[in-house]
Design a protein around this motif. Sequence first.
Motif: not given
Length: 136
Positions: A121-125
């Motif tokens: 949660l709180g990550k983006v690729i």
Amino acid sequence: MKNTVSTLLNVIWLVFGGIWLALGYLLAGIVCCLLIVTIPFGIASFRIALYALWPFGRTIVDRHDKVGALSTIGNVIWILVAGIWIAIGHALTAIPMFLSIVGIPLGIANLKMIPVSLAPLGKVIVPVSSGYPKRF
């Protein structure tokens, strides 16, 4: 040239385990979406599944704009329930990949998935070439 190498590594990754890893994350996402409370974990699992399917040429970064207390609490719950076991699985499956020359980039990609499997949660690729501010 860089795109060609990334595509070649992605195809090798897909054949030698990426498809099974992605299917595992997809199944986890479906199970998580059965309950309303765990839908954010399901969405994160779907995001990781797409990354596990085609990891080369993309990277994981923190989403500073939307990370709050709920994401932190959710990540702590995720680590305790599933994250630690998934991270151990990634580490253990990376070991045999490092035994061959061709497998070294695959092992590195497997280890690169550990941070997002611990705290999704709180990550983006994002694509590596996007110039997004902070990379892992």
